[in-house]
Structure formats: structure tokens, C-alpha cells
Write an enzyme that holds these catalytic residues in place. Structure first.
Site, PDB file in Angstrom:
ATOM      1  N   GLU A  93       0.819  -1.220   0.000  1.00 53.56           N
ATOM      2  CA  GLU A  93       0.000   0.000   0.000  1.00 53.56           C
ATOM      3  C   GLU A  93       0.847   1.262   0.000  1.00 53.56           C
ATOM      4  O   GLU A  93       0.465   2.261  -0.592  1.00 53.56           O
ATOM      5  CB  GLU A  93      -0.945   0.025   1.216  1.00 53.56           C
ATOM      6  CG  GLU A  93      -1.747   1.315   1.232  1.00 53.56           C
ATOM      7  CD  GLU A  93      -2.881   1.361   2.221  1.00 53.56           C
ATOM      8  OE1 GLU A  93      -2.939   0.519   3.122  1.00 53.56           O
ATOM      9  OE2 GLU A  93      -3.707   2.272   2.080  1.00 53.56           O
TER      10      GLU A  93
ATOM     11  N   ILE B  18      -0.158  -1.399   7.636  1.00 53.78           N
ATOM     12  CA  ILE B  18      -1.096  -1.160   8.741  1.00 53.78           C
ATOM     13  C   ILE B  18      -2.483  -1.009   8.116  1.00 53.78           C
ATOM     14  O   ILE B  18      -2.755  -0.019   7.436  1.00 53.78           O
ATOM     15  CB  ILE B  18      -0.751   0.102   9.571  1.00 53.78           C
ATOM     16  CG1 ILE B  18       0.591  -0.070  10.290  1.00 53.78           C
ATOM     17  CG2 ILE B  18      -1.870   0.381  10.598  1.00 53.78           C
ATOM     18  CD1 ILE B  18       0.999   1.088  11.196  1.00 53.78           C
TER      19      ILE B  18
HETATM   20  C1  IPD Z   1      -8.860   0.873   5.168  1.00 54.34           C
HETATM   21  C2  IPD Z   1      -9.558   0.019   6.194  1.00 54.34           C
HETATM   22  C3  IPD Z   1     -11.016   0.397   6.284  1.00 54.34           C
HETATM   23  C4  IPD Z   1     -11.706   0.272   4.956  1.00 54.34           C
HETATM   24  C5  IPD Z   1     -10.967   1.063   3.895  1.00 54.34           C
HETATM   25  C6  IPD Z   1      -9.501   0.655   3.829  1.00 54.34           C
HETATM   26  P1  IPD Z   1      -6.287   1.432   5.614  1.00 54.34           P
HETATM   27  O1  IPD Z   1      -7.505   0.502   5.062  1.00 54.34           O
HETATM   28  O2  IPD Z   1      -9.433  -1.336   5.875  1.00 54.34           O
HETATM   29  O3  IPD Z   1     -11.723  -0.428   7.182  1.00 54.34           O
HETATM   30  O4  IPD Z   1     -13.023   0.740   5.083  1.00 54.34           O
HETATM   31  O5  IPD Z   1     -11.582   0.802   2.650  1.00 54.34           O
HETATM   32  O6  IPD Z   1      -8.838   1.436   2.866  1.00 54.34           O
HETATM   33  O7  IPD Z   1      -6.294   2.676   4.803  1.00 54.34           O
HETATM   34  O8  IPD Z   1      -6.566   1.709   7.044  1.00 54.34           O
HETATM   35  O9  IPD Z   1      -5.110   0.606   5.377  1.00 54.34           O
HETATM   36 CA    CA Z   2      -2.990   0.632   5.226  1.00 57.73          CA
END
Ligand code: IPD
Ligand code: CA
Length: 264
Positions: A70, A88
Site C-alpha cells: 500500500e 497497517i
Molecule cells: C482501510 C480500512 C477500512 C476500509 C478502507 C480501507 P487502511 O484501510 O481497511 O476499514 O473501510 O476501505 O482502505 O487505509 O486503514 O489501510
Molecule cells: Ca494501510
């Protein structure tokens, strides 16, 4: 040991190392925050440090595998295995010191998810799976909850970081609230999938994920007996994820469809 189990063990050990580092840093240091895709999409120095730690480990242990992360990790490979890393997952929870955040590491081959680990350090829980070998939390086998009735189902979902795009999903969830037991918004997609696997919720659905949110949790849920599909019951894609028990699945597909219809 099978290749899948080997890769699961690598995922477990790297997730633990990175997750413990991030938890320790969060508890003992200051947090440096930046925004990413929107003013509410945050990233911390620990997201980057976690990804760096995991990619360094993979470079040593699996030098021929591809990596997608990511926070920008992108390595081409020659082995046919690709690792999908969310260093994370649940950064907003991490920022607020809520315990539902995780390091998610999944490996995919030409047949789909092969091995994965989702480590939630603040919960003290390591979820893991290897294809064909079942799913575990710490050393306990996981199995989905056998709920057949949407009115008895506890459902989790998530909302996009694009605040202006939340309306249609919010309306769909509001309609569902009239039918289901209740709704939860945990804040980390990988944990939502693991909680389906553990029978802590009955279903999870969300739009607009990325591969790093999905791969490890998808395998853990599937190995625990869940169906993981798109909203129509077809092959899952990160853009559209539904996970629940096989018994509940046709009812969830119908409920999502009904809740998405424009109201008359
Ligand atoms: C997010 C989390 C969140 C979900 C988002 C994700 P991130 O990931 O998993 O629950 O609703 O779509 O992008 O940004 O905390 O790694
Ligand atoms: Ca993340």
C-alpha cells in the site's frame, strides 16, 4: 511442509515483527501524520516502517517473488508468487489508539490466495491460513458462524475515504439496518474478514478495497468455511467484497440487491 504452509509461516513471522514494531512505536513515540488520497486518509511513519521491514524480509527470504504494498512497494518477480502487503490496515484506528488495526500479508499464485497472515498486535491475535490447511487464530482453528437468517445476522461494513462518495453506501446500510440484527464498522477490512472467519460477525461487505486489504483475509475467511464473492455471488474483486457463511450467502446477495434498489 507444503509451499503454502511455508509461505504462511513467512507471512506470520514478518507480520509479527512489523506489527510489534508499530505497536511499540505507537505506545512509546510520537506519531507523524500525513494525508494521502483525501483529507481523512492518514498515513503515519509506522505504515512506511512496517512496509520497509516486510519488504526487506521478503527480499531476503523470497527474492524471486513479486511484491505490491500500500505504501508504494512494487517489485517484479519471476516465481509466479505475488505478495500483497498492507503494512497497517486500519490506520485511522492506529492513529486513535483503537485496537482494531492489523498488518496484513498475503501471497497469491496463479490459482488465487495461497497463504496469509493478519496480525492484530493490540488484540494479541495472529490470524493465519495456508490454502487447503485451514485457518487459525493463534493456534486455535477458525470456523464461520452458521447463521442462516439475515434478521439474526450481525453485519460489518466499511466506508470510503472519499467522503463525498459515501452517500449511496450509507443509504444501502441504513436500509439494511431495518432487516439485520445490527451493523458494525470495525475500521480494518482485513480484521472484518478475519472476524467472519472467527464467527465474531456473520457477514462483511464493502466496496472499493485494494488487493492488500483483501488477499490474506480472503484466504483466512475461505479456509474457515466462508464464501467470499462480489455482491452478486461471482468471483470476488477488491472493488466489491462480500464474505459470510455459505448458508447466509444467498440471503446476503438478495439483501444487498434489495437495499441497493432506488426506493419507490
Ligand atoms: C482501510 C480500512 C477500512 C476500509 C478502507 C480501507 P487502511 O484501510 O481497511 O476499514 O473501510 O476501505 O482502505 O487505509 O486503514 O489501510
Ligand atoms: Ca494501510
Amino acid at each position: 511442509m507444503s509451499v503454502a504452509a511455508d509461505l504462511r509461516d513467512i507471512a506470520v513471522s514478518l507480520a509479527r515483527e512489523a506489527g510489534d514494531m508499530a505497536l511499540h512505536g505507537r505506545k512509546n513515540g510520537t506519531l507523524t501524520l500525513h494525508t494521502k488520497s483525501s483529507p481523512v486518509d492518514m498515513v503515519t511513519q509506522y505504515d512506511k516502517a512496517s512496509e520497509d521491514m516486510i519488504t526487506a524480509g521478503l527480499a531476503k527470504l523470497r527474492p524471486h517473488d513479486a511484491i505490491v504494498g500500500e505504501e508504494g512497494a512494487s517489485t517484479a518477480g519471476t516465481s509466479g508468487i505475488t505478495w500483497h502487503i498492507d503494512p497497517i490496515d486500519g490506520t485511522t484506528n492506529f492513529m486513535y489508539d483503537l485496537p482494531t488495526w492489523a498488518v496484513s500479508i498475503g501471497a497469491v499464485d496463479e490459482h488465487g490466495p495461497l497463504a496469509g497472515a493478519v496480525y492484530a498486535p493490540a488484540l494479541g491475535e495472529m490470524f493465519s491460513a495456508a490454502r487447503g490447511n485451514g485457518a487459525h487464530v493463534n493456534h486455535t482453528p477458525l470456523a464461520v458462524r452458521r447463521c442462516e437468517d439475515v434478521s439474526q445476522a450481525l453485519i460489518a461494513t466499511g466506508f470510503s475515504y472519499n467522503v463525498s462518495g459515501r452517500g449511496p453506501h450509507a443509504q444501502r446500510v441504513a436500509r439494511m439496518l431495518m432487516t439485520v440484527r445490527d451493523v458494525r464498522r470495525m475500521g480494518a477490512a482485513a480484521i472484518d474478514l478475519c472476524f467472519v472467519a472467527a464467527g465474531r460477525i456473520d457477514a462483511y461487505f464493502e466496496e472499493g478495497l485494494n488487493s492488500w486489504d483483501l488477499v490474506a483475509g480472503q484466504l483466512i475467511a475461505t479456509e474457515a468455511g466462508a464464501f467470499v464473492t462480489n455482491f452478486h455471488g461471482d468471483a470476488v474483486v477488491p472493488e466489491q467484497v462480500l464474505a459470510c457463511s455459505p448458508e447466509l450467502h444467498p440471503h446476503m446477495v438478495r439483501l444487498i440487491e434489495e437495499s441497493t434498489q432506488p426506493q419507490t
